[in-house]
Design a protein around this motif. Structure first.
Motif, mmCIF file in Angstrom:
data_model
loop_
_atom_site.group_PDB
_atom_site.id
_atom_site.type_symbol
_atom_site.label_atom_id
_atom_site.label_comp_id
_atom_site.label_asym_id
_atom_site.label_seq_id
_atom_site.Cartn_x
_atom_site.Cartn_y
_atom_site.Cartn_z
ATOM 1 N N PHE A 246 45.519 44.017 47.950
ATOM 2 C CA PHE A 246 45.235 44.730 46.664
ATOM 3 C C PHE A 246 45.281 42.860 45.884
ATOM 4 O O PHE A 246 47.105 42.759 45.613
ATOM 5 C CB PHE A 246 46.413 45.478 46.075
ATOM 6 C CG PHE A 246 46.442 46.864 47.116
ATOM 7 C CD1 PHE A 246 45.571 47.087 47.434
ATOM 8 C CD2 PHE A 246 47.615 47.158 47.556
ATOM 9 C CE1 PHE A 246 45.440 48.869 48.487
ATOM 10 C CE2 PHE A 246 48.043 48.328 48.070
ATOM 11 C CZ PHE A 246 46.464 48.846 48.656
ATOM 12 N N MET A 247 44.961 42.585 44.922
ATOM 13 C CA MET A 247 45.041 41.536 44.392
ATOM 14 C C MET A 247 44.616 41.717 43.490
ATOM 15 O O MET A 247 44.203 42.456 42.460
ATOM 16 C CB MET A 247 43.216 40.663 45.216
ATOM 17 C CG MET A 247 43.116 40.688 46.771
ATOM 18 S SD MET A 247 44.518 39.755 47.430
ATOM 19 C CE MET A 247 44.673 38.823 47.703
ATOM 20 N N GLY A 248 45.051 40.468 42.461
ATOM 21 C CA GLY A 248 44.743 40.676 40.849
ATOM 22 C C GLY A 248 43.422 39.108 39.970
ATOM 23 O O GLY A 248 42.730 38.793 41.624
ATOM 24 N N ILE A 249 43.660 38.970 39.121
ATOM 25 C CA ILE A 249 42.547 38.382 39.118
ATOM 26 C C ILE A 249 42.260 37.055 39.728
ATOM 27 O O ILE A 249 41.039 36.697 39.473
ATOM 28 C CB ILE A 249 42.227 38.571 37.378
ATOM 29 C CG1 ILE A 249 43.073 37.665 36.148
ATOM 30 C CG2 ILE A 249 41.623 40.151 36.812
ATOM 31 C CD1 ILE A 249 43.084 37.527 35.308
ATOM 32 N N ASP A 250 43.430 36.614 39.660
ATOM 33 C CA ASP A 250 43.964 35.100 40.374
ATOM 34 C C ASP A 250 43.711 35.056 41.541
ATOM 35 O O ASP A 250 43.723 34.345 42.321
ATOM 36 C CB ASP A 250 45.220 34.682 39.474
ATOM 37 C CG ASP A 250 45.798 35.776 40.108
ATOM 38 O OD1 ASP A 250 46.251 36.650 40.670
ATOM 39 O OD2 ASP A 250 47.065 35.282 40.109
ATOM 40 N N GLY A 251 43.561 36.423 42.324
ATOM 41 C CA GLY A 251 43.406 36.276 43.523
ATOM 42 C C GLY A 251 44.250 36.312 44.447
ATOM 43 O O GLY A 251 44.550 36.176 45.621
ATOM 44 N N GLN A 252 45.734 36.335 43.660
ATOM 45 C CA GLN A 252 46.915 36.398 44.395
ATOM 46 C C GLN A 252 47.114 38.097 44.499
ATOM 47 O O GLN A 252 46.869 39.026 44.049
ATOM 48 C CB GLN A 252 48.254 35.675 43.821
ATOM 49 C CG GLN A 252 47.542 34.311 43.506
ATOM 50 C CD GLN A 252 47.212 33.458 45.021
ATOM 51 O OE1 GLN A 252 48.195 33.671 45.752
ATOM 52 N NE2 GLN A 252 46.302 32.852 44.956
ATOM 53 N N ALA A 253 48.561 38.054 45.202
ATOM 54 C CA ALA A 253 48.739 39.224 45.490
ATOM 55 C C ALA A 253 49.251 40.253 43.717
ATOM 56 O O ALA A 253 50.124 40.024 43.504
ATOM 57 C CB ALA A 253 50.309 38.985 46.531
ATOM 58 N N ALA A 254 48.581 41.489 44.310
ATOM 59 C CA ALA A 254 48.551 42.407 42.789
ATOM 60 C C ALA A 254 50.053 43.604 43.399
ATOM 61 O O ALA A 254 49.466 45.043 43.354
ATOM 62 C CB ALA A 254 47.877 42.500 41.923
#
Length: 476
Positions: A217-225
């Motif tokens: 599951f990722m955020g808009i920055d491509g990092q884990a969310a």
């Protein structure tokens, strides 16, 4: 169409009617009745008899479990339109009167967008208003896009708002419960790459299995969310399959790549589940682990909300009938020995049996088992038996046995009664509720009725015209 419209389905059952309609009812992977995304128990498709769409569904009618043409909300029907390539172009949702209304994903019109070169590849679905204009839904996204690997498997799903930006407030909710019926369907969704959360969900596969071995599951920055609601702090699911392609191991991973406990009903549970299956594909055993070691879980996690307190349960074993109804659950500790929960706070039980009446697989009769798997007497009236002390320095003590009660008063005064219990309304797991006692003096003509209100299995209160009296169970 089923990929987007019937996410809650695992096994649609079709019946072709002679009038040109196709009927469909829903089943979960356990074989029990399921529901669709509008709360419908079944649908009926109107099939085109001529023209460019001959043989295709042009209209959908939604039915509840009583067979009435309605479902949750206003959605009662939907109209399907096709593009020149013969693929579904739009689905328009309507109420009983044919007026356009809000349907799946909050769309009045659900639009399907395909790859320009590969016309059968779905690139996106769009949430549109009654005029066909792209709009944000209640979760603030308007478009879902899909990317695929060379084998046609979904590897990425992204949420965009109507301005074309990744949705930073995308859905961050995911619930995973440990009961076999619910987790079985959730595992199937994982295998089908239908588990999703965050601005982007990524799916990673190996060469041995059809389903993903990792879901991120990722955020808009491509990092884990990490998940915010439900399975809190989970940012990744790591999945291992058995030789028959069933999920045998499920690990919950946080944004730092380390394991995190699964949160169920605001209680922390295991960070890893291991599943065994019977010959019919039913989950026959679920075992719980933390950091690779067997874990005795919180009863609240096991029961999805009930306040069962701490338990020694590390494994639950299940049995099923020929209709895939769960008919037995038994509890075991870390060493593999039978362990127990308490019923009404008084009776130890080591498992449960479920007996289903014919044509009723929703509300089984439940009986309780001892350590040897034999049925025990689980009378809720047993909750009153024991020693109870009234709050306060000079409070009364009640000593309640089978049918008799001694009231020990301050300074050594004592009075004895016989009693009967009626109007028992108690929660089996918590002991919360009420019951009525009728008391009759053994050595006097005293008699009367008192209602006890239990705040939990170990505390009750009753009131008279003067005041409210509170009692706590004494540990014998």
């Amino acid at each position: 169409y089923h990929f987007m419209e019937n996410l809650s389905l695992t096994c649609p059952i079709y019946m072709l009617a002679p009038d040109g309609y196709v009927k469909e009812k829903y089943e979960m992977v356990t074989g029990k009745a399921g529901i669709g995304n509008h709360g419908e128990a079944s649908v009926r498709y109107q099939i085109a008899q001529e023209g460019d769409n001959k043989g295709k569904a042009e209209k959908i009618y939604y039915y509840n479990s009583l067979g009435d043409n309605n479902s949750i909300g206003n959605v009662a029907q939907a109209k399907i339109a096709y593009n020149k390539k013969g693929n579904i172009d739009t689905i328009t949702y309507m109420d009983k009167d044919g007026k356009v209304t809000s349907g799946y994903l909050g769309a009045s019109i659900l639009g399907f967008v395909y790859d320009k070169e590969k016309s059968d590849v779905l690139n996106a679905i769009e949430i549109r208003d009654n005029n066909g204009v792209l709009k944000n839904n209640g979760s603030k996204y308007a478009r879902i896009t899909y990317s695929y690997d060379k084998k046609g498997r979904v590897i990425s799903r992204k949420l965009y708002n109507e301005a074309g930006d990744l949705n930073g407030s995308a859905q961050k909710s995911l619930s995973i419960y440990l009961e076999p019926n619910t987790i079985n369907d959730k595992l199937q969704q994982m295998k089908d790459s239908l588990i999703e959360a965050g601005a982007e969900t990524k799916y990673t596969y190996d060469d041995k299995h059809a389903g993903p071995v990792k879901i991120q599951f990722m955020g808009i920055d491509g990092q884990a969310a990490p998940i915010k609601d439900g399975a809190k702090d989970v940012a990744e699911l790591d999945i291992t399959y058995d030789d028959t392609d069933r999920i045998a191991d499920l690990k919950f991973i946080g944004s730092d790549g380390q394991s995190v406990p699964l949160v169920v009903s605001n209680a922390k549970g295991p960070d890893e589940l291991k599943m065994d299956y019977d010959e019919n594909g039913n989950i026959s055993q679920i075992s719980y682990f933390k950091n690779g070691d067997s874990l005795a879980i919180d009863g609240k996690v096991l029961s999805s909300g009930y306040e069962l307190g701490k338990t020694d349960i590390a494994t639950v074993k299940y049995k099923y009938d020929s209709h895939r109804n769960r008919i037995e659950a038994r509890y075991f500790d870390k060493s593999g020995s039978p362990t127990y929960l308490k019923l009404y706070g008084t009776t130890k039980y080591y498992g449960r049996k479920f007996e289903f009446a014919e044509n009723n697989n929703m509300h089984p009769k439940i009986t309780y088992l001892d350590a040897d798997g034999q049925v025990i007497n689980a009378d809720p009236k047993n909750i009153i038996q024991g020693t109870w002390k009234q709050s306060g320095k000079d409070g009364f003590t009640w000593i309640v046995k089978n049918g008799t009660m001694d009231v020990v008063r301050p300074y050594g005064m004592k009075r004895s009664y016989t009693y009967t219990v009626s109007d028992v309304k108690l929660n089996p797991e918590t002991g919360k509720g009420s019951l009525t006692m009728y008391l009759k003096g053994v050595d006097s003509s005293d008699s009367g009725t008192v209602q006890l209100k239990f705040t939990d299995a170990d505390h009750f209160e009753h009131e008279d015209v003067v005041e409210t009296y509170k009692y706590a169970r004494q540990k014998d």
